[in-house]
Design an enzyme around this catalytic site. Structure first.
Site, PDB file in Angstrom:
ATOM      1  CB  CYS A 119      51.410 -37.169   7.981  1.00 12.35           C
ATOM      2  SG  CYS A 119      51.515 -35.546   7.239  1.00 12.35           S
ATOM      3  CD  GLU A 149      50.458 -42.379  10.606  1.00  7.30           C
ATOM      4  OE1 GLU A 149      51.563 -42.681  11.056  1.00  7.30           O
ATOM      5  OE2 GLU A 149      50.197 -41.272  10.123  1.00  7.30           O
TER       6      GLU A 149
HETATM    7  P1  NAP Z   1      60.268 -43.971   9.064  1.00  2.00           P
HETATM    8  O1  NAP Z   1      61.081 -45.175   9.344  1.00  2.00           O
HETATM    9  O2  NAP Z   1      59.866 -43.097  10.179  1.00  2.00           O
HETATM   10  O3  NAP Z   1      61.067 -43.148   7.953  1.00  2.00           O
HETATM   11  C1  NAP Z   1      61.145 -41.752   7.816  1.00  2.00           C
HETATM   12  C2  NAP Z   1      62.572 -41.328   7.513  1.00  2.00           C
HETATM   13  O4  NAP Z   1      63.419 -41.572   8.638  1.00  2.00           O
HETATM   14  C3  NAP Z   1      63.223 -42.083   6.380  1.00  2.00           C
HETATM   15  O5  NAP Z   1      64.087 -41.223   5.679  1.00  2.00           O
HETATM   16  C4  NAP Z   1      63.984 -43.148   7.129  1.00  2.00           C
HETATM   17  O6  NAP Z   1      64.984 -43.730   6.367  1.00  2.00           O
HETATM   18  C5  NAP Z   1      64.524 -42.390   8.285  1.00  2.00           C
HETATM   19  N1  NAP Z   1      64.887 -43.189   9.443  1.00  2.00           N
HETATM   20  C6  NAP Z   1      64.450 -44.428   9.796  1.00  2.00           C
HETATM   21  N2  NAP Z   1      65.001 -44.807  10.977  1.00  2.00           N
HETATM   22  C7  NAP Z   1      65.784 -43.791  11.386  1.00  2.00           C
HETATM   23  C8  NAP Z   1      66.600 -43.564  12.546  1.00  2.00           C
HETATM   24  N3  NAP Z   1      66.693 -44.461  13.522  1.00  2.00           N
HETATM   25  N4  NAP Z   1      67.280 -42.399  12.649  1.00  2.00           N
HETATM   26  C9  NAP Z   1      67.166 -41.463  11.691  1.00  2.00           C
HETATM   27  N5  NAP Z   1      66.416 -41.615  10.572  1.00  2.00           N
HETATM   28  C10 NAP Z   1      65.727 -42.759  10.422  1.00  2.00           C
HETATM   29  O7  NAP Z   1      58.973 -44.381   8.301  1.00  2.00           O
HETATM   30  P2  NAP Z   1      58.754 -45.733   7.457  1.00  2.00           P
HETATM   31  O8  NAP Z   1      59.378 -46.901   8.137  1.00  2.00           O
HETATM   32  O9  NAP Z   1      59.196 -45.488   6.087  1.00  2.00           O
HETATM   33  O10 NAP Z   1      57.166 -45.863   7.528  1.00  2.00           O
HETATM   34  C11 NAP Z   1      56.584 -46.479   8.651  1.00  2.00           C
HETATM   35  C12 NAP Z   1      55.361 -45.749   9.116  1.00  2.00           C
HETATM   36  O11 NAP Z   1      55.681 -44.383   9.359  1.00  2.00           O
HETATM   37  C13 NAP Z   1      54.259 -45.652   8.097  1.00  2.00           C
HETATM   38  O12 NAP Z   1      53.494 -46.803   8.045  1.00  2.00           O
HETATM   39  C14 NAP Z   1      53.499 -44.469   8.593  1.00  2.00           C
HETATM   40  O13 NAP Z   1      52.629 -44.851   9.631  1.00  2.00           O
HETATM   41  C15 NAP Z   1      54.563 -43.572   9.151  1.00  2.00           C
HETATM   42  N6  NAP Z   1      54.946 -42.483   8.198  1.00  2.00           N
HETATM   43  C16 NAP Z   1      54.543 -41.230   8.479  1.00  2.00           C
HETATM   44  C17 NAP Z   1      54.848 -40.201   7.602  1.00  2.00           C
HETATM   45  C18 NAP Z   1      54.402 -38.793   7.858  1.00  2.00           C
HETATM   46  O14 NAP Z   1      54.317 -38.020   6.915  1.00  2.00           O
HETATM   47  N7  NAP Z   1      54.178 -38.390   9.098  1.00  2.00           N
HETATM   48  C19 NAP Z   1      55.546 -40.458   6.437  1.00  2.00           C
HETATM   49  C20 NAP Z   1      55.986 -41.761   6.188  1.00  2.00           C
HETATM   50  C21 NAP Z   1      55.670 -42.760   7.084  1.00  2.00           C
HETATM   51  P3  NAP Z   1      64.612 -45.012   5.460  1.00  2.00           P
HETATM   52  O15 NAP Z   1      63.254 -44.865   4.931  1.00  2.00           O
HETATM   53  O16 NAP Z   1      65.583 -44.909   4.399  1.00  2.00           O
HETATM   54  O17 NAP Z   1      64.720 -46.194   6.372  1.00  2.00           O
END
Ligand code: NAP
Ligand code: MG
Length: 498
Positions: free
Chosen positions: A304, A401
């Site tokens: 991040c 990002e």
């Molecule tokens: P994400 O969807 O934000 O996932 C983070 C967590 O939230 C996961 O455990 C996910 O579950 C859960 N989640 C997803 N939708 C949710 C909802 N509506 N309500 C509650 N929880 C929910 O991230 P991603 O799709 O894996 O990655 C997409 C982008 O996020 C990346 O490309 C990056 O830009 C960003 N990201 C940022 C960080 C950080 O450290 N700030 C970390 C990861 C990703 P599932 O994964 O099981 O769907």
């Protein structure tokens, strides 16, 4: 169930045994399959083969876990009756258990996420242990104060009480680390919790909850429900949850914040970033090249606080770009178990497609200096460390990002100009400056709008130092006193003495 992946010879017997079984939720201290029996596969992103199957949590399973956490939080429960010193001791024991199982945990983390095992072993696991040890001292530091109030003969004091049942939702980039960033202060505060790991990387969260039981943390205090975004959504919406702590994308963070606001649940959000690293003309360029390289390519850019935007003074711009490009061209890409690998695969096909899209789009907007290849001659979600240059501040490469090994470098002319351009972003997670001049260092540090500012370094985090973002990078802080306070409710008590 058969496991297709031929595991590397060096994988520990403990990790092999863990992968040989289907893994379930941990609810009320028990390994618990989903009520409807649903499962999903977790994949090794370097081979695209199945590691094992994991329970898929639906509303009924979330409800079950929240109920367990509520019961464990009830007045008079073993956890509520446990002395602060014993809570601290349990955290210290959990740290010792992580240390004892460090090789196994590093194997599981590397297989599930794709990161080089040596980085998991030297980074993710020890830093998780350090956080648990830091917070083993926190319960004794949860103190109130006496308050000199206006009323006559009134004795007033404050206490700080656990906020209650916490929903902890974590991403896949540092699966164990992100879980520990949340469970450690939540446990120290005396909360109970349901942890929802990312669907791509559920394994070490399950193992963590098993070890917590072994450390003497009572059943129901730390529950784990595995599943996807729908599982997370059900958890956030559950009326039995008092607080939500989330790390992940800004888009999902916004949705969670909206929902938590409506339900009046306490919420902390640690979201994304597009973090600028500024290089002044007097900087030590050898250090700059080394740190800027690691700042963007460590963990294949899935960090991040990655230094994903480099702003270098025009007088040294070409040298800095050439130095990073050279390191990028000679860095080793491969599976987490191959020798000397620096960049493992991206975590998933979805993330690979997203990052490859940015690289393809970038070819039209900017000059490609290194990398750019996203289809390697092997299975796995690999992407070459990629470096673009552009002067266009509005290019998606500069503003978005990407969350992959993609760096964009831009020249600047003056300090005022670069301070303005670096802060022209909706994000504010991290920012940094490299210079040998003390007053320039502090001046720029003061001008940068970010939760963490780095001078002649990048990416440091510490259990004692608050971490989090300005603006679209989040709400609240993790680590340190601020991180602990996020799991506590202050209470004022007034006693009429006469
Ligand atoms: P994400 O969807 O934000 O996932 C983070 C967590 O939230 C996961 O455990 C996910 O579950 C859960 N989640 C997803 N939708 C949710 C909802 N509506 N309500 C509650 N929880 C929910 O991230 P991603 O799709 O894996 O990655 C997409 C982008 O996020 C990346 O490309 C990056 O830009 C960003 N990201 C940022 C960080 C950080 O450290 N700030 C970390 C990861 C990703 P599932 O994964 O099981 O769907
Ligand atoms: Mg997702």
């Amino acid at each position: 169930m058969s496991i297709a992946t031929a595991l590397h010879d060096s994988v520990t017997p403990e990790a092999r045994a863990f992968l040989a079984a289907e893994q379930h939720h941990i609810i009320d201290g028990q390994s618990t399959p989903s009520q409807d029996g649903s499962t999903f596969e977790t994949i090794d992103p370097s081979s695209e083969e199945v590691l094992t199957r994991v329970a898929y949590g639906r509303e009924a399973d979330v409800d079950n876990a929240v109920q367990a956490a509520r019961n464990a939080f009830a007045v008079g429960s073993p956890w509520r009756r446990m002395a602060a010193a014993d809570r601290g001791l349990a955290l210290a024991k959990l740290a010792d258990l992580l240390e004892r199982h460090a090789d196994e945990l590093a194997d599981l983390e590397s297989l599930d996420n794709g990161k080089p095992r040596r980085f998991a072993r030297q980074g993710d696991i020890p830093s998780s242990i350090a956080i648990l040890r830091y917070h083993s001292g926190s319960p004794a530091r949860i103190q109130g104060r006496t308050v000199p109030v206006r009323g006559r003969d009134v004795f007033a004091y404050t206490t700080r009480e656990p906020v209650g049942v916490c929903a902890l939702i974590v991403p896949w980039n540092f699966p164990l680390g992100m879980a520990v960033w949340k469970i450690a202060p939540a446990l120290a505060a005396g909360c109970t919790m349901v942890l929802k790991p990312a669907e791509q990387t559920p394994l070490t969260a399950i193992r963590l909850a098993q070890l917590a039981l072994e450390a003497g943390i009572p059943p129901g205090v730390l529950n784990v429900v595995t599943g996807d975004g729908e599982t997370g959504k059900a958890l956030v919406a559950h009326p039995g949850v008092d607080k939500v702590a989330f790390t992940g994308s800004t888009a999902v963070g916004r949705a969670i914040g909206e929902r938590a606001g409506r339900d009046l649940k306490s919420v902390t959000l640690e979201l994304g970033g597009k973090s600028p690293l500024i290089v002044m003309p007097d900087a030590d360029l050898e250090q700059v090249i080394k740190r800027a390289f690691a700042g963007i390519y460590y963990n294949s850019g899935q960090v991040c606080s990655a230094s994903s935007r480099l702003l270098a003074h025009k007088s040294i711009f070409d040298d800095v770009v050439a130095g990073i490009a050279e390191k990028a061209r000679t860095s080793i890409i491969g599976s987490g178990f191959e020798d000397n690998v620096y960049l493992g695969p991206l975590v998933s096909r979805e993330q690979h497609t997203r990052v490859a899209g940015y690289i393809e789009g970038g070819r039209g907007q900017a000059e490609l200096v290194a990398g750019g290849e996203t289809r390697l001659d092997r299975p796995g979600y690999f992407v070459e460390p990629t470096l673009f240059t552009t002067t266009d501040d509005d290019a998606p490469l500069v503003r978005d990002e990407i969350f992959g090994p993609v760096l964009v470098a831009q020249p600047f002319e003056s300090l005022e100009e670069v301070a303005h351009r670096a802060s022209d972003t909706e994000y504010g997670l991290a920012a940094g400056v490299f210079t040998r001049d003390l007053s320039t260092a502090h001046k720029v540090a003061g001008l940068l709008r970010a939760g963490s500012v780095y001078v002649n370094c990048w990416g440091l985090a510490d259990p004692a130092a608050p971490f989090g973002g300005f603006g679209a990078s989040g709400i609240g802080r993790e680590h340190g006193e601020e991180g602990l306070a996020a799991y506590l409710e202050p209470k004022s008590t007034f006693v009429q003495l006469g």
